[in-house]
Scaffold this active site. Structure first.
Site, PDB file in Angstrom:
ATOM      1  N   ASP A 459       0.908  -1.371  -0.026  1.00  0.00           N
ATOM      2  CA  ASP A 459      -0.105  -0.142  -0.018  1.00  0.00           C
ATOM      3  C   ASP A 459       1.008   1.081  -0.022  1.00  0.00           C
ATOM      4  O   ASP A 459       0.556   2.265  -0.543  1.00  0.00           O
ATOM      5  CB  ASP A 459      -1.144  -0.136   1.291  1.00  0.00           C
ATOM      6  CG  ASP A 459      -2.152  -0.713   0.879  1.00  0.00           C
ATOM      7  OD1 ASP A 459      -2.591  -1.035  -0.128  1.00  0.00           O
ATOM      8  OD2 ASP A 459      -2.703  -1.528   1.753  1.00  0.00           O
ATOM      9  N   CYS A 506       6.375  -6.021   6.071  1.00  0.00           N
ATOM     10  CA  CYS A 506       5.374  -7.126   5.728  1.00  0.00           C
ATOM     11  C   CYS A 506       4.928  -7.033   4.282  1.00  0.00           C
ATOM     12  O   CYS A 506       4.096  -7.972   4.134  1.00  0.00           O
ATOM     13  CB  CYS A 506       4.441  -7.193   6.881  1.00  0.00           C
ATOM     14  SG  CYS A 506       3.171  -5.900   6.880  1.00  0.00           S
TER      15      CYS A 506
HETATM   16  C1  PEP Z   1       0.885  -4.208   2.518  1.00  0.00           C
HETATM   17  O1  PEP Z   1       0.174  -2.966   2.354  1.00  0.00           O
HETATM   18  O2  PEP Z   1       2.241  -4.048   2.310  1.00  0.00           O
HETATM   19  C2  PEP Z   1       0.370  -5.067   3.271  1.00  0.00           C
HETATM   20  C3  PEP Z   1       1.266  -5.823   4.121  1.00  0.00           C
HETATM   21  O3  PEP Z   1      -0.968  -5.077   3.613  1.00  0.00           O
HETATM   22  P1  PEP Z   1      -2.039  -5.889   2.654  1.00  0.00           P
HETATM   23  O4  PEP Z   1      -1.304  -6.213   1.411  1.00  0.00           O
HETATM   24  O5  PEP Z   1      -2.965  -6.950   3.174  1.00  0.00           O
HETATM   25  O6  PEP Z   1      -2.770  -4.597   1.994  1.00  0.00           O
HETATM   26 MG    MG Z   2      -1.791  -2.944   3.229  1.00  0.00          MG
END
Ligand code: PEP
Ligand code: MG
Length: 575
Positions: A459, A506
């Site tokens: 994001d 992450c």
């Molecule tokens: C991200 O945005 O990098 C994240 C780990 O969350 P998601 O991919 O679930 O939006």
């Molecule tokens: Mg995210």
């Protein structure tokens, strides 16, 4: 005919198998051949579905509330007219008789033709009527299948099937888990869409953004899918097939070799210990986490408990799921993220159609707007914290007000649990995701108020570069190496480390081996990724010397020309 398609490689590995086509997301239908003696039955089924849809629409018209606008009648009349159109009422019948295919498929093919017809109109009003066509067909399909049909019948080939779809939602893909397709191909999607993330978690080669795969491929075509290069070879000749079978074996062998690293500590050549954690979607993912030697769960995307459901999971069901993961990890950290619903992860019953869902009411914004939903989850999370090393992670925080509100919610739930005498870990760590540029830039408040940070690069990159991560049309602009992204990463990792607050990455960048060394050079010591990527990342860590990569990392941070940045990154990775 032998030809090749190119798309975006999102999950590595090589697969050889037969194409199995499914249709548009909202209208996912299987395509299968029927034996001659079942044709009459199929035609009756089709006719019955038409008749039932007609009664449904007529009943709706009769029961329309007094105050409903006259447009409501007009709308229903239009839908009844579409239902009687020969493209919908007669052409599919003829196709079933001629091609011996199932009714859903015939209906879908004929609908596509009619939609194309509408799309060709100059008049914007008429063009828009294609939506009505789709809605009518969806209604018939629901009647045909009893519910919106997504999951195709099990394979009857001896080689495994390759799923070919225009698009698959993350929720549908999770449902397809037990079907074990040997590869997944979609026309739409970007590398960090949740569909791609799930495919990586399934350890299944996946190529997205193929644009016309579903149109060009035929049911049963023999395919080679190269998930490393993003290439699909259709009806390959014997020699190419043999070459790829060899590469497939080599790939398997490399994976086997990596397994030997499972029990080793992930430390760099100079002895710095690195935490390699796993991202999971469901408690069922735990065996894979263990098989790949993760030292914790860095991201449990709890919203997947909510998808594909008519009845939302209550406190007890959530508590059991969180407790199972907490206990299963036997004291290792388990970071559970509060619901990140919205955008491409919609509830089954989500009626809200936001004009711009990625910027709309998602994640913590949705939780704060739905206090009951949020409180229930917090109760379940806090109760589970008594049974393991649970950390709570909050997605999409943008600043002080949301942090304060969230912490207040948690304090209130703790108070209620105290009053009821229910045990929980009083010291449970509360962390925030850094995935909005505003959060990265105004980091001080995050550092002051929270116990840890986790950078969601998927994001963060999407919002920094204003690129929809699910849109293959702009996928080429999605650039983790953009100087603005690197600046934000370096700033967040540096500031958090200086303040002594743990920080992880992450997002998908953490599991991409091209960036492991760069992130280490930026000071990152905690990574969280798909379990399938853990051992590859460990191998990278084991062969990296932090003092050796310091200078080149700084050069990458200062580089302004993308070609120079790439060149430096290649050099860093070849060290
Ligand atoms: C991200 O945005 O990098 C994240 C780990 O969350 P998601 O991919 O679930 O939006
Ligand atoms: Mg995210």
């Amino acid at each position: 005919m032998n030809f090749t398609l190119h798309g975006i490689a999102v999950s590595s590995g090589i697969a050889v198998g037969h194409a199995h086509l499914i249709s548009h997301t909202a209208l996912e239908v299987a395509h299968y051949k029927l034996p001659g003696d079942m044709l009459a039955e199929e035609l009756t089924r089709f006719d019955a579905a038409l008749a039932s849809t007609r009664s449904e629409l007529t009943a709706l018209r009769a029961s329309r509330p007094q105050q409903a606008a006259a447009e409501f009648d007009a709308f229903l009349d239009l839908h009844l007219m579409i239902l009687c159109d020969e493209h919908i009422s007669r052409a599919p019948r003829e196709m079933i008789e001629r091609e011996h295919c199932n009714a859903e498929w015939a209906l879908k093919v004929k609908m596509d033709e009619l939609v194309a017809h509408f799309e060709a109109f100059d008049d914007a009003y008429l063009r828009e009527r294609k939506t009505d066509v789709t809605q009518v067909v969806e209604r018939i399909l629901k009647t045909l299948t009893g519910q919106p049909g997504h999951v195709p019948p099990a394979s009857n080939h001896d080689t495994k099937m390759i799923l070919v779809a225009h698009d698959v939602s993350p929720a549908d893909l999770i449902q397809l888990k037990p079907h074990q397709f040997s590869a997944i191909l979609t026309d739409l999607g970007g590398a960090t869409s949740h569909t791609a993330i799930i495919a990586r978690g399934l350890n299944t080669p996946c190529v997205v953004g193929l644009h016309h795969a579903r149109e060009l491929l035929r049911e049963n075509d023999l395919l080679i899918v190269d998930g490393e290069q993003g290439v699909v070879i259709v009806n390959p000749d014997k020699q190419i097939l043999a070459d790829y079978r060899l590469r497939q074996d080599q790939f398997g062998l490399e994976r086997k070799k990596l397994k030997r690293l499972k029990a080793m500590l992930a430390s760099t050549l100079d002895g710095t210990q690195i935490e390699l954690h796993a991202n999971i979607e469901l408690p069922q993912d735990l065996p894979e986490v263990k098989e790949n030697g993760a030292t914790g769960i860095g991201l449990f995307r709890s919203e997947f408990l909510f998808l594909n459901r008519d009845v939302l999971p209550g406190e007890e069901e959530q508590f059991e799921a969180y407790r199972a993961v907490a206990e299963g990890m036997e004291g290792l950290p388990v970071t559970i993220r509060t619901f990140d619903l919205g955008a491409d992860k919609q509830l089954n019953d989500a009626q809200r159609v936001a004009s711009n869902p990625a910027l709309g009411l998602r994640a913590i914004r949705l939780c704060l707007a739905e206090p009951k939903l949020f409180r229930t989850q917090l109760r379940a999370l806090l109760r589970a914290s008594h049974y393991g090393n649970v950390h709570i992670l909050v997605p999409m925080l943008s600043g002080t007000a949301e942090i304060n509100q969230t912490l207040q919610f948690i304090a209130n739930v703790k108070q209620a649990l105290d009053a009821e005498g229910i045990p929980y870990n009083r010291e449970v760590q509360i962390g925030g995701m850094v995935e909005i540029p505003a959060a990265a830039l105004a980091l001080n408040v995050f550092i002051k108020k929270l116990d840890f940070l986790s950078i969601g690069t998927n994001d963060l990159i999407q919002y920094t570069l204003a690129i929809d991560r699910t849109d293959e049309e702009v996928a080429h602009l999605y650039d983790p190496l953009h100087p603005a992204v690197l600046y934000l990463l370096s700033h967040v990792i540096g500031s958090a480390t200086k303040a002594g607050i743990p920080v992880a990455v992450c997002g998908e960048m953490a599991g991409d081996l091209a960036y492991t060394r760069l992130l280490l050079g930026l000071g990152l010591r905690q990574f969280s990724m798909n379990p399938a990527q853990l051992l590859g990342a460990k191998q990278r860590v084991l062969t990296t010397s932090l003092p050796q990569i310091a200078t080149i990392t700084q050069k990458i941070l200062r580089a302004e020309d993308p070609l120079k940045t790439r060149e430096l990154l290649d050099k860093l990775n070849a060290m």
